[in-house]
Design a protein around this motif. Sequence first.
Motif, PDB file in Angstrom:
ATOM      1  N   VAL A  40       0.844  -1.185   0.000  1.00  0.00           N
ATOM      2  CA  VAL A  40       0.000   0.000   0.000  1.00  0.00           C
ATOM      3  C   VAL A  40       0.881   1.238   0.000  1.00  0.00           C
ATOM      4  O   VAL A  40       1.940   1.263   0.642  1.00  0.00           O
ATOM      5  CB  VAL A  40      -0.931   0.002   1.238  1.00  0.00           C
ATOM      6  N   HIS A  41       0.474   2.262  -0.717  1.00  0.00           N
ATOM      7  CA  HIS A  41       1.266   3.487  -0.751  1.00  0.00           C
ATOM      8  C   HIS A  41       1.415   4.035   0.670  1.00  0.00           C
ATOM      9  O   HIS A  41       0.459   4.032   1.455  1.00  0.00           O
ATOM     10  CB  HIS A  41       0.594   4.530  -1.638  1.00  0.00           C
ATOM     11  N   PRO A  42       2.616   4.492   1.030  1.00  0.00           N
ATOM     12  CA  PRO A  42       2.848   4.960   2.403  1.00  0.00           C
ATOM     13  C   PRO A  42       1.887   6.051   2.860  1.00  0.00           C
ATOM     14  O   PRO A  42       1.559   6.132   4.043  1.00  0.00           O
ATOM     15  CB  PRO A  42       4.292   5.479   2.353  1.00  0.00           C
ATOM     16  N   PHE A  43       1.421   6.913   1.941  1.00  0.00           N
ATOM     17  CA  PHE A  43       0.473   7.963   2.310  1.00  0.00           C
ATOM     18  C   PHE A  43      -0.801   7.350   2.892  1.00  0.00           C
ATOM     19  O   PHE A  43      -1.269   7.742   3.963  1.00  0.00           O
ATOM     20  CB  PHE A  43       0.160   8.809   1.075  1.00  0.00           C
ATOM     21  N   SER A  74       0.158  21.374  10.398  1.00  0.00           N
ATOM     22  CA  SER A  74       1.361  21.908  11.038  1.00  0.00           C
ATOM     23  C   SER A  74       2.628  21.409  10.353  1.00  0.00           C
ATOM     24  O   SER A  74       3.590  22.157  10.182  1.00  0.00           O
ATOM     25  CB  SER A  74       1.377  21.514  12.515  1.00  0.00           C
ATOM     26  N   THR A  75       2.625  20.150   9.935  1.00  0.00           N
ATOM     27  CA  THR A  75       3.816  19.589   9.300  1.00  0.00           C
ATOM     28  C   THR A  75       4.058  20.200   7.935  1.00  0.00           C
ATOM     29  O   THR A  75       5.190  20.565   7.594  1.00  0.00           O
ATOM     30  CB  THR A  75       3.680  18.061   9.174  1.00  0.00           C
ATOM     31  N   VAL A  76       2.997  20.327   7.146  1.00  0.00           N
ATOM     32  CA  VAL A  76       3.161  20.932   5.822  1.00  0.00           C
ATOM     33  C   VAL A  76       3.603  22.387   5.946  1.00  0.00           C
ATOM     34  O   VAL A  76       4.457  22.864   5.193  1.00  0.00           O
ATOM     35  CB  VAL A  76       1.852  20.832   5.015  1.00  0.00           C
ATOM     36  N   GLY A  77       3.031  23.107   6.912  1.00  0.00           N
ATOM     37  CA  GLY A  77       3.424  24.495   7.100  1.00  0.00           C
ATOM     38  C   GLY A  77       4.872  24.645   7.511  1.00  0.00           C
ATOM     39  O   GLY A  77       5.546  25.599   7.116  1.00  0.00           O
ATOM     40  N   GLY A  78       5.383  23.695   8.287  1.00  0.00           N
ATOM     41  CA  GLY A  78       6.764  23.807   8.741  1.00  0.00           C
ATOM     42  C   GLY A  78       7.783  23.234   7.796  1.00  0.00           C
ATOM     43  O   GLY A  78       8.924  23.671   7.757  1.00  0.00           O
ATOM     44  N   VAL A  79       7.386  22.237   6.992  1.00  0.00           N
ATOM     45  CA  VAL A  79       8.345  21.497   6.177  1.00  0.00           C
ATOM     46  C   VAL A  79       8.098  21.654   4.684  1.00  0.00           C
ATOM     47  O   VAL A  79       9.033  21.687   3.884  1.00  0.00           O
ATOM     48  CB  VAL A  79       8.326  19.997   6.547  1.00  0.00           C
ATOM     49  N   GLY A  80       6.832  21.763   4.288  1.00  0.00           N
ATOM     50  CA  GLY A  80       6.488  21.720   2.869  1.00  0.00           C
ATOM     51  C   GLY A  80       7.176  22.781   2.035  1.00  0.00           C
ATOM     52  O   GLY A  80       7.701  22.502   0.942  1.00  0.00           O
ATOM     53  N   LEU A  81       7.194  24.024   2.504  1.00  0.00           N
ATOM     54  CA  LEU A  81       7.832  25.093   1.741  1.00  0.00           C
ATOM     55  C   LEU A  81       9.317  24.838   1.548  1.00  0.00           C
ATOM     56  O   LEU A  81       9.877  25.104   0.471  1.00  0.00           O
ATOM     57  CB  LEU A  81       7.623  26.435   2.446  1.00  0.00           C
ATOM     58  N   LEU A  82       9.961  24.318   2.574  1.00  0.00           N
ATOM     59  CA  LEU A  82      11.403  24.072   2.468  1.00  0.00           C
ATOM     60  C   LEU A  82      11.697  22.980   1.449  1.00  0.00           C
ATOM     61  O   LEU A  82      12.651  23.083   0.664  1.00  0.00           O
ATOM     62  CB  LEU A  82      11.960  23.683   3.839  1.00  0.00           C
ATOM     63  N   ILE A  83      10.888  21.928   1.453  1.00  0.00           N
ATOM     64  CA  ILE A  83      11.086  20.846   0.493  1.00  0.00           C
ATOM     65  C   ILE A  83      10.884  21.365  -0.928  1.00  0.00           C
ATOM     66  O   ILE A  83      11.646  21.038  -1.846  1.00  0.00           O
ATOM     67  CB  ILE A  83      10.136  19.686   0.792  1.00  0.00           C
ATOM     68  N   ALA A  84       9.869  22.199  -1.129  1.00  0.00           N
ATOM     69  CA  ALA A  84       9.598  22.732  -2.463  1.00  0.00           C
ATOM     70  C   ALA A  84      10.750  23.606  -2.957  1.00  0.00           C
ATOM     71  O   ALA A  84      11.188  23.488  -4.106  1.00  0.00           O
ATOM     72  CB  ALA A  84       8.287  23.523  -2.443  1.00  0.00           C
ATOM     73  N   LEU A 362       8.453  20.676  -9.186  1.00  0.00           N
ATOM     74  CA  LEU A 362       7.491  20.565  -8.089  1.00  0.00           C
ATOM     75  C   LEU A 362       6.645  19.297  -8.122  1.00  0.00           C
ATOM     76  O   LEU A 362       6.422  18.692  -7.063  1.00  0.00           O
ATOM     77  CB  LEU A 362       6.587  21.802  -8.066  1.00  0.00           C
ATOM     78  N   PRO A 363       6.147  18.852  -9.291  1.00  0.00           N
ATOM     79  CA  PRO A 363       5.389  17.586  -9.260  1.00  0.00           C
ATOM     80  C   PRO A 363       6.191  16.422  -8.718  1.00  0.00           C
ATOM     81  O   PRO A 363       5.623  15.490  -8.151  1.00  0.00           O
ATOM     82  CB  PRO A 363       5.037  17.375 -10.747  1.00  0.00           C
ATOM     83  N   ALA A 364       7.516  16.477  -8.875  1.00  0.00           N
ATOM     84  CA  ALA A 364       8.356  15.378  -8.393  1.00  0.00           C
ATOM     85  C   ALA A 364       8.270  15.189  -6.887  1.00  0.00           C
ATOM     86  O   ALA A 364       8.519  14.101  -6.380  1.00  0.00           O
ATOM     87  CB  ALA A 364       9.809  15.626  -8.807  1.00  0.00           C
ATOM     88  N   ILE A 365       7.946  16.256  -6.156  1.00  0.00           N
ATOM     89  CA  ILE A 365       7.945  16.161  -4.695  1.00  0.00           C
ATOM     90  C   ILE A 365       6.537  16.000  -4.134  1.00  0.00           C
ATOM     91  O   ILE A 365       6.353  15.985  -2.918  1.00  0.00           O
ATOM     92  CB  ILE A 365       8.598  17.396  -4.053  1.00  0.00           C
ATOM     93  N   GLY A 367       4.597  13.402  -4.042  1.00  0.00           N
ATOM     94  CA  GLY A 367       4.468  12.182  -3.255  1.00  0.00           C
ATOM     95  C   GLY A 367       5.070  12.313  -1.877  1.00  0.00           C
ATOM     96  O   GLY A 367       4.456  11.951  -0.868  1.00  0.00           O
ATOM     97  N   ILE A 368       6.279  12.860  -1.827  1.00  0.00           N
ATOM     98  CA  ILE A 368       6.938  12.950  -0.526  1.00  0.00           C
ATOM     99  C   ILE A 368       6.259  13.967   0.374  1.00  0.00           C
ATOM    100  O   ILE A 368       6.191  13.798   1.596  1.00  0.00           O
ATOM    101  CB  ILE A 368       8.432  13.252  -0.685  1.00  0.00           C
ATOM    102  N   LEU A 369       5.703  15.036  -0.188  1.00  0.00           N
ATOM    103  CA  LEU A 369       4.984  16.008   0.634  1.00  0.00           C
ATOM    104  C   LEU A 369       3.750  15.364   1.266  1.00  0.00           C
ATOM    105  O   LEU A 369       3.455  15.587   2.446  1.00  0.00           O
ATOM    106  CB  LEU A 369       4.571  17.210  -0.218  1.00  0.00           C
ATOM    107  N   LEU A 370       3.029  14.556   0.492  1.00  0.00           N
ATOM    108  CA  LEU A 370       1.860  13.883   1.044  1.00  0.00           C
ATOM    109  C   LEU A 370       2.249  12.885   2.128  1.00  0.00           C
ATOM    110  O   LEU A 370       1.574  12.768   3.155  1.00  0.00           O
ATOM    111  CB  LEU A 370       1.099  13.171  -0.079  1.00  0.00           C
TER     112      LEU A 370
END
Length: 505
Positions: A40-43, A74-84, A362-365, A367-370
Amino acid sequence: MVTLLAAPAEPLTNAGNTQLVIAAVLGIAAVVVLIAWGKVHPFLALILGAAVLGVVAGVSADKIVTSFSGGVGSTVGGVGLLIALGAMIGGLLAESGGADSIVERVVGRVSGGALPWAMAGVAALIGLPLFFEVGVVLLVPIVLLVSRRVDVPLMKIGIPALAGLSVLHGLVPPHPGPLVAIDALGANLGQTLALGLLVAIPTVIVAGPVFGNFIARHVPATAPEALLPTRRPLAVGGERRPTRPGEGRLDADGDLVTEDDLVNPGAGRPGAPIEEPLGPRARREPALWAAVVTVLLPVVLMLLRAIGELTLAEDTAGRKALDIVGTPIVALLAGVIFAMIFLGYRTGFSRSQVSGFLGGSLPAIAGILLIVAAGGGFKQVLVDAGVGNLVADAAKDANLSPLLLGWLVAVGIRVATGSATVATITAAGIVSPLAATLQGPEVALLALAIGCGSLFFSHVNDAGFWLVKEYFGLTVGQTIKSWSVMETIISVVGFAGVLLLDLVL
């Protein structure tokens, strides 16, 4: 600034300790089984695991949803922008040929016994802004060509390159794993970056050139003919067309590279080239200094902020300026803007092409953002149900060091699921209450200990294992002897470095 997802004032359930332990075990087991056995997909696995955890712990359905959603946000707000932003820098380095210029220049000036050390250094430098899989796609063709050209055993220079990429990916922000641990534990990013680099240097040396020289005598691999790189096609004007991230990668089972979004963000997706033709203007290779500055600028800015926090008073103008420019989002944004100018416009790309490169990264990330977001939700359900506090109390009673506990939990999840990110997320969620009892650098060291554990013994349930096997033309046994053992060395040596720093600081 990254934020810590705090536990509620009161747990969401009145379950006893035994029920909470069972809930945590079943929730984590559900994630492991769904990923490792159910494919199963990790998400989805993390969402379902959080539901299992909450139900067994006696948390009502609406509170499970609220807790999970809060953790995701909270996680997307703290990490998502940096990953992008990190993905954008990596995309521009790949598309412009800047990463190639670093590799080719350094490798071209060394030979013989210095090559393994050069490859380790180049991989570490390239690995600062690039995801592991992107670094593999960029570096491995160069490794294969160098091995054939100078008649050096493939493992002797291949292992140092892989070690440099893997160590930076697991220990040094702005990679997703370290960022997730920093966010979950409330660690200082600048301190984690500085200490991570201190741990990374000896770890790369031991797991790279030292181990590479040893294993080259036991794994006599040769560069696969089909994967030997060729020069990039010429564009109009006689200049080489920039390498696209998706070119030259090999699928082991038809969908390998995109299958494990935990270790990598799907390097090179989308693989389709930018629609706009290269046009009549001649392209030129970016200057080496521009590629190096692109890689190092965000790191230097964040390190300057960390130094300012240690040496300058809070109310001084210099401290305030460093606090702003060293903020991770600002530092990475500066790197993106610098890369747009010196790796994009100055090398002959049009504005629309540079925009296409940025958008294409951006589409490449996605999966990992989710996955990171779902992991944050899973962690928050752990915390809100009271499992984290229960583990913290048990660790205190057992006299287990928080560093050892974090490392052991990460090791177990990594071996079971093959995912460094799930291991990091789960371990950080379990030991996050202990972070409140630690001070300053100790929290950063806890994040690093978890990162070290998340790299332990990559094997057949890890897509990175198969990628290395296919790129280097190895058997499964040879890959275990080389890649899997190298990852274990990284985990153990890195953790030893964390323990030494804990004694000193």
